[in-house]
Design a protein around this motif. Structure first.
Motif, mmCIF file in Angstrom:
data_model
loop_
_atom_site.group_PDB
_atom_site.id
_atom_site.type_symbol
_atom_site.label_atom_id
_atom_site.label_comp_id
_atom_site.label_asym_id
_atom_site.label_seq_id
_atom_site.Cartn_x
_atom_site.Cartn_y
_atom_site.Cartn_z
ATOM 1 N N ASP A 270 44.605 37.292 51.356
ATOM 2 C CA ASP A 270 45.638 37.982 52.198
ATOM 3 C C ASP A 270 45.558 39.525 51.999
ATOM 4 O OD1 ASP A 270 48.687 38.291 53.316
ATOM 5 O OD2 ASP A 270 48.671 39.583 51.678
ATOM 6 N N THR A 271 45.640 40.312 53.234
ATOM 7 C CA THR A 271 45.158 41.669 53.373
ATOM 8 C C THR A 271 46.144 42.574 52.553
ATOM 9 O OG1 THR A 271 46.073 41.738 55.510
ATOM 10 C CG2 THR A 271 43.810 41.042 55.625
ATOM 11 N N HIS A 272 47.361 42.454 52.663
ATOM 12 C CA HIS A 272 48.135 43.198 51.864
ATOM 13 C C HIS A 272 47.987 42.801 50.396
ATOM 14 C CE1 HIS A 272 50.440 44.230 55.533
ATOM 15 N NE2 HIS A 272 50.359 42.938 55.873
ATOM 16 N N THR A 273 47.836 41.908 49.681
ATOM 17 C CA THR A 273 47.599 41.747 48.464
ATOM 18 C C THR A 273 46.405 42.405 47.901
ATOM 19 O OG1 THR A 273 48.737 39.517 48.550
ATOM 20 C CG2 THR A 273 47.382 39.972 46.600
ATOM 21 N N LEU B 75 44.774 44.919 49.219
ATOM 22 C CA LEU B 75 45.144 46.394 49.351
ATOM 23 C C LEU B 75 45.949 46.633 47.944
ATOM 24 C CD1 LEU B 75 46.312 47.287 52.803
ATOM 25 C CD2 LEU B 75 44.383 48.250 51.560
ATOM 26 N N MET B 76 46.842 46.081 47.478
ATOM 27 C CA MET B 76 47.676 46.276 46.325
ATOM 28 C C MET B 76 46.845 46.115 45.089
ATOM 29 S SD MET B 76 51.436 44.782 47.123
ATOM 30 C CE MET B 76 50.843 43.185 47.425
ATOM 31 N N GLU C 80 41.209 46.073 57.632
ATOM 32 C CA GLU C 80 42.124 46.051 56.322
ATOM 33 C C GLU C 80 41.305 45.656 55.070
ATOM 34 O OE1 GLU C 80 42.485 44.306 59.132
ATOM 35 O OE2 GLU C 80 44.446 44.710 59.960
#
Length: 283
Positions: free
Chosen positions: A161-164, A166-167, A189
């Motif tokens: 998952d791209t948001h994960t 990044l985090m 991303e």
């Protein structure tokens, strides 16, 4: 045509095999290249190029090029999608798909650099934690990589998952390694996550095209080159090549770790066996 070349490899001399692999790796380039260019790319003499063509039953390089050009067509993914027809039976589909996969795997040997593989393995050995990032088909490869590497006793995780991503990248350090897997190497991303990881000092290994934006960011590039047109077709061969590169890294790492890797693998197997026996006893 490319299936024919693949099937002929075992009967070719060592030098002629190099020419065959050059044709399999970049058929469209081969069709337009001069004999001197082909010889240089394959690290053989110009007469060897001609001998290779004759070994496959052609009078010379021009006749061989005509046959090769006719087989790979004009656009799209060569020697699979272009050769498949609506009235093909399943036998033809099997031959064409497997022929394409075999040709690409053989051709990959020309793009993987031993020094980059050695650097990647050395980096992984000293990592506190290894994270694998990928999206879509490459995400499946990332998960496969995590499944292989955690068995060596290394702290690993795969994020698709791209948001994960990044985090997770924001909390990496100079003791960690990020392995980014991407067919195109141009996902904004993923590039953002890699940039964040590098800012935090993490080493980055990229499994991607050598000329991609991701490759430009990476500390170590394991080049995966395919002829697929990802805009028209779901990538197939690129996934196989990525999996092969991960296998090479895993085996190379296991060899460097030696007995330590063997002990870790034995521990994981014993754990699975004991759990299985425990459930049987409860039944």
């Amino acid at each position: 045509m490319l299936s024919k070349i693949s099937e002929s490899l075992a009967g070719l001399s060592g030098a002629e095999r190099k020419v065959a692999e050059a044709a399999l790796a970049e058929p469209k380039w081969f069709v337009h290249a001069a004999v001197a260019e082909i010889a240089e790319r394959a690290s053989v003499s110009q007469p060897t190029v001609i001998r290779f063509c004759r070994s496959l039953g052609y009078k010379g390089l021009p006749e061989f090029k005509l046959a090769l050009s006719a087989s790979i067509g004009h656009e799209g993914m060569p020697y699979v999608h272009e050769e498949l027809n609506a009235d093909d039976d399943i036998g033809s589909v099997v031959e064409k798909v497997l022929g394409n996969a075999a040709a690409s795997l053989l051709g990959e040997r020309r793009f993987l650099k031993e020094t980059e593989l050695e650097n990647a393995i050395a980096t992984l050995i000293h990592a506190r934690r290894v994270e694998f990032y990928g999206v879509g088909n490459s995400g499946i490869v990332a998960q496969d990589a995590q499944h292989k590497f955690f068995r060596f006793g290394i702290s690993t995780v795969a994020y698709v998952d791209t948001h994960t991503q990044l985090m997770a990248a924001s909390v990496l350090s100079d003791k960690d390694v990020l392995v980014a897997i991407s067919n195109t190497g141009s996902s904004i991303e993923l590039l953002d996550a890699v940039s964040i990881a590098k800012e935090n000092g993490a080493a980055v290994i990229a499994v991607t095209r050598a000329d991609s934006p991701l490759a430009q960011l990476a500390d170590c590039v394991l080049s995966v080159a395919t002829q697929e047109n990802a805009e028209l077709y779901t990538p197939m061969v690129s996934r196989l090549l990525q999996l092969a590169v991960i296998d090479i890294l895993a085996i190379g790492l296991a060899l460097r770790l030696g007995d330590e890797a063997s002990l870790q693998l034995q521990k994981s197997k014993r754990s699975i066996h004991s759990k299985h026996v425990g459930y049987q006893n409860k039944d």
